[in-house]
Design a protein around this motif. Structure first.
Motif, short mmCIF file in Angstrom:
data_model
loop_
_atom_site.label_atom_id
_atom_site.label_comp_id
_atom_site.label_asym_id
_atom_site.label_seq_id
_atom_site.Cartn_x
_atom_site.Cartn_y
_atom_site.Cartn_z
N LYS A 240 0.83 -1.20 0.00
CA LYS A 240 0.00 0.00 0.00
C LYS A 240 0.86 1.26 0.00
N GLY A 241 0.30 2.33 -0.52
CA GLY A 241 0.98 3.61 -0.47
C GLY A 241 1.77 3.91 -1.72
N ASN A 242 2.11 5.17 -1.88
CA ASN A 242 2.86 5.65 -3.05
C ASN A 242 4.34 5.61 -2.71
N SER A 243 4.93 4.40 -2.77
CA SER A 243 6.33 4.26 -2.38
C SER A 243 6.97 3.11 -3.16
#
Length: 518
Positions: free
Chosen positions: A428-431
């Motif tokens: 999850k997440g923009n990484s």
């Protein structure tokens, strides 16, 4: 304008193949457990039998390593990935080799091996590097053999120092989810780590190897899997590893995938471009005369003035830009005009297409020593991958024949050497995907855990400095930094396709394991 990098597409198939020559003693006649024996008249050839679930097919063989003959038992089969309620959610295929006549298995190390992708079976490390059999390739790893190829005994197998278990993660090889509709449960960074960890737990339980020293060997994306497994095994199963071998791997996607505010991939790639240009004799005379000097100068520039220049962006003056262009031309063998057109950012594809443009040749991504002709000079990225032509046509044939004819494992399903992994879950997440933090935590919790990273100088997919940068940035106390060491090789991603590198690799890993067991 600069062309889009091809690294993301290459990363979808990070894993490849195989090796050299030498004749050894043929395997002994297979010893098959009572449940697996086949009926037939005396002298009649026994046919492979489809194994029952959870019951491996057992055979025997010998391999000579360093002048010493080693007798081994091979088990080919599947183990279930169990749900919390004890029901299987998937079947994972494996081949395990254990040395015979070991008095105390607790003194014998075992190494769990896998390739990367995600989506690759373990065929490359299995039949290319570590197993008792290997694909017969020319010694320099540059010339394609005549298909379908053949197998020879592997005098550089690791069976002299460790037992070996080759794992095909779910949706590769013969490994399958019990219900295809639930396949997504296994297709992700953490999902994959959990399922491989569960396989390892069950294997050491059934084989009564909890007291044995344990190692992991992962190639390419296998570095992500292996780095994450180290912490997962400790936290979930209280299984502490003795060591991890990362073959041409990565721990952080940020080192390989560029973005508008991430120029790190160009910096970590530059020393490998210099090393490859040196191999093809495209550097200035002073650098061509001294490989170590060339690489040291390239590395210092990559993480010094070059990194600073890229960070400046439009603030870079015309005079500063000219200095950078000239330096990049000196270190890569490319024309200054091309470097200008690429906005100072040279990706692997442009370099592979343009370094030998005058000779009408393109370079391999997995091994920049390998060349080929793609016949299209209108593009500034290659339309072929020459290294795949060296090994790609023989891996599947060799593995299918070996499993059925020598290991006597029969299954109607296709053996998936490289399988697409739809919608791989990177979290999850923009990484960027990263396990360097998990690996650092595992080392801090287990200060005996050691890591060996094998780096091929002509690897233009996972270049050596991607691993070096990840390790430099890891949050480790000074007294534990020595737990991670490096070994460098002249060829590329599959350094074991080059006979001198394969011989060195065996020696490096054997010494590493001996150190880890002190």
């Amino acid at each position: 304008m600069r062309s889009q990098s091809i690294l993301p597409s290459l990363l979808l198939s990070l894993a490849l193949p195989v090796c050299l020559t030498a004749q050894e003693k043929k395997p002994d006649k297979p010893d098959t457990p009572p449940a697996e024996k086949t009926e037939g008249k005396e002298g009649e050839k026994k046919e492979p039998k489809k194994p029952d679930a959870d019951k491996p097919v057992v055979t025997s063989g010998t391999v000579t390593i360093g002048g010493k003959e080693i007798a081994y038992e091979a088990k080919a089969g599947t183990l279930p990935i169990l749900k919390p309620d004890g029901k299987p959610s998937a079947q994972v295929f494996y081949v395990a080799y254990t040395m015979k006549d070991v008095k105390d298995a607790a003194t014998r190390p075992v190494t769990f091996c896998f390739n990367g992708g995600p989506g690759s079976s373990s065929v490359w490390l299995h039949l290319g590097a570590f197993g008792p059999k290997r694909v017969d390739l020319p010694a320099d790893g540059l010339t394609p053999p005549l298909p379908p190829g053949g197998l020879v005994n592997n005098e550089f197998s690791l069976l002299d120092v460790t037992d070996l278990v080759f794992i095909d993660p779910v949706n590769t090889g013969f490994s399958r989810a019990e219900d295809p509709k639930n396949l997504s449960e296994f297709l992700g960074v953490q999902e994959d780590i959990a399922s491989v960890g569960e396989f390892m737990r069950l294997w050491v339980t059934r084989e009564e190897r909890w007291r044995s020293p344990k190692f992991i060997a992962g190639e390419s994306y296998g570095g992500i899997r292996g780095g994450g497994l180290a912490e997962h095994l400790q936290q979930r199963h209280r299984m502490y590893l003795n060591g991890i071998v990362i073959v041409s791997g990565l721990l952080d996607y940020a080192t390989l995938m560029s973005a508008p505010l991430n120029d790190v991939p160009y910096e970590v790639l530059l020393p490998a471009l210099t090393a490859t240009a040196h191999y093809h004799k495209k550097l200035p005379a002073d650098l061509q005369a001294d490989f170590k000097k060339a690489v040291a100068e390239s590395r210092a520039f990559a993480f010094g003035d070059y990194a600073s220049a890229l960070l400046k962006g439009s603030d870079l003056t015309a005079a500063e830009r000219e200095v950078v262009v000239k330096k990049l031309a000196r270190l890569t063998g490319l024309e200054p005009k091309l470097i200008e057109e690429q906005e100072l950012r040279i990706d692997s594809g442009v370099f592979r297409e343009m370094l030998l443009r005058k000779e009408k040749l393109v370079l391999g991504a997995y091994d920049g020593r390998v060349t080929g002709r793609d016949g299209d000079e209108s593009e500034n990225h290659p339309q072929i991958e020459p290294f795949m032509r060296v090994v790609g046509s023989i891996a599947a044939a060799s593995m299918n024949a070996y499993l059925r004819e020598e290991l006597l494992f029969e299954k109607d399903l296709p053996y998936e050497v490289l399988a697409p992994q739809p919608n791989w879950n990177h979290g999850k997440g923009n990484s960027y995907t990263s396990v360097s933090g998990q690996l650092a935590e595992a080392i801090k919790q287990n200060p005996h855990l050691r890591v060996l990273a094998l780096l091929g100088w002509r690897d233009l997919v996972t270049p050596p400095d991607n691993m070096r940068l990840s390790v430099r940035q890891m949050h480790l106390p000074d007294e534990l930094r020595g737990n991670i060491e490096f070994a460098e090789y002249e060829s590329g991603h599959m350094m074991y396709t080059n006979r001198p590198d394969m011989e060195k690799m065996h020696a490096d890993i054997a010494a590493f394991m001996a150190k880890a067991l002190k």
